[in-house]
Write a protein that holds these residues in place. Structure first.
Motif, mmCIF file in Angstrom:
data_model
loop_
_atom_site.group_PDB
_atom_site.id
_atom_site.type_symbol
_atom_site.label_atom_id
_atom_site.label_comp_id
_atom_site.label_asym_id
_atom_site.label_seq_id
_atom_site.Cartn_x
_atom_site.Cartn_y
_atom_site.Cartn_z
ATOM 1 N N THR A 62 45.536 50.650 20.407
ATOM 2 C CA THR A 62 44.318 49.604 19.523
ATOM 3 C C THR A 62 43.125 50.957 19.359
ATOM 4 N N LYS A 63 42.392 50.971 20.259
ATOM 5 C CA LYS A 63 41.046 51.198 20.835
ATOM 6 C C LYS A 63 41.171 52.441 21.878
ATOM 7 N N GLY A 64 42.162 53.100 21.593
ATOM 8 C CA GLY A 64 42.127 53.903 22.894
ATOM 9 C C GLY A 64 41.834 53.550 24.550
ATOM 10 N N PRO A 65 42.777 54.092 25.451
ATOM 11 C CA PRO A 65 43.036 53.442 26.869
ATOM 12 C C PRO A 65 41.049 53.202 27.413
ATOM 13 N N SER A 66 40.870 52.409 28.442
ATOM 14 C CA SER A 66 39.973 52.153 28.660
ATOM 15 C C SER A 66 39.762 52.995 30.141
ATOM 16 N N LEU A 67 38.764 53.330 30.608
ATOM 17 C CA LEU A 67 39.094 53.774 32.448
ATOM 18 C C LEU A 67 38.495 52.597 33.404
ATOM 19 N N ASP A 68 37.816 51.397 32.418
ATOM 20 C CA ASP A 68 37.127 50.149 32.439
ATOM 21 C C ASP A 68 37.978 49.300 33.266
ATOM 22 N N PRO A 69 38.501 49.146 34.607
ATOM 23 C CA PRO A 69 39.734 48.465 35.326
ATOM 24 C C PRO A 69 39.430 46.630 35.302
ATOM 25 N N ALA A 70 38.243 46.243 33.787
ATOM 26 C CA ALA A 70 37.775 45.216 33.663
ATOM 27 C C ALA A 70 38.327 45.308 32.262
ATOM 28 N N VAL A 71 38.363 46.236 31.319
ATOM 29 C CA VAL A 71 39.242 46.278 30.139
ATOM 30 C C VAL A 71 40.756 45.954 29.896
#
Ligand code: MN
Length: 163
Positions: A62-71
């Protein structure tokens, strides 16, 4: 060919005389293509696709991949797409399923880290991406209470910490 590789749902949802999307078929060669299509439909999302068993297993992020492992990003598992879909860019006419603009956002290959069929069935898939935008370790994990291909089959896409 396992039942999970059917393109029945893909074909049922589309009128190929009214959409430029490829009709496609289940491929025999076994590769590990990976791609993401940015899809400006009624709601913008990113279609995350991993080749497995001659089709593209597909999740709408839905929001695009996040490079932050916490997300953790919601990734709704949608119908298998044909491999030919990986080359598709263009406009799906309004009123047709997924009406809107499709643009390739990333492409490359993926490498499963375990027994891919077991992990997929169990709802926890760990893999390496080798794309132009996304690389390194990632996990797709199914939220409880769903089975692959169900309506409302919600997974999470999570970046792993790379060394
Ligand atoms: Mn889409």
């Amino acid at each position: 060919m396992p039942r999970s590789s059917s393109l029945k749902r893909y074909k049922e949802k589309r009128h190929f005389d009214r959409t430029p999307e490829p009709k496609g078929s289940v491929a025999r060669d076994k590769g590990h293509a990976y791609l993401i299509q940015k899809h400006a439909a009624r709601r913008l999302h990113y279609d995350f696709r991993l080749e497995l068993d001659g089709v593209l297993k597909s999740w709408a992020v839905t929001k695009g991949p996040s490079l932050d492992p916490a997300v953790k990003r919601l990734a709704v598992h949608v119908e298998d797409h044909p491999l030919a879909y990986g080359d598709f860019e263009g406009i799906i006419p309004p009123g047709q399923y997924g009406g809107g603009t499709v643009m390739l956002w990333d492409r490359g290959s993926w490498e499963p880290l375990g027994d891919v069929h077991k992990e997929y069935a169990a709802g926890k898939l760990k893999f390496i991406l080798r794309g132009e935008r996304l690389q390194g370790g990632w996990t797709l994990v199914r939220m409880h209470g769903h089975h692959p291909g169900d309506h409302g089959d919600n997974w999470l896409l999570i970046k792993e910490r790379d060394e």
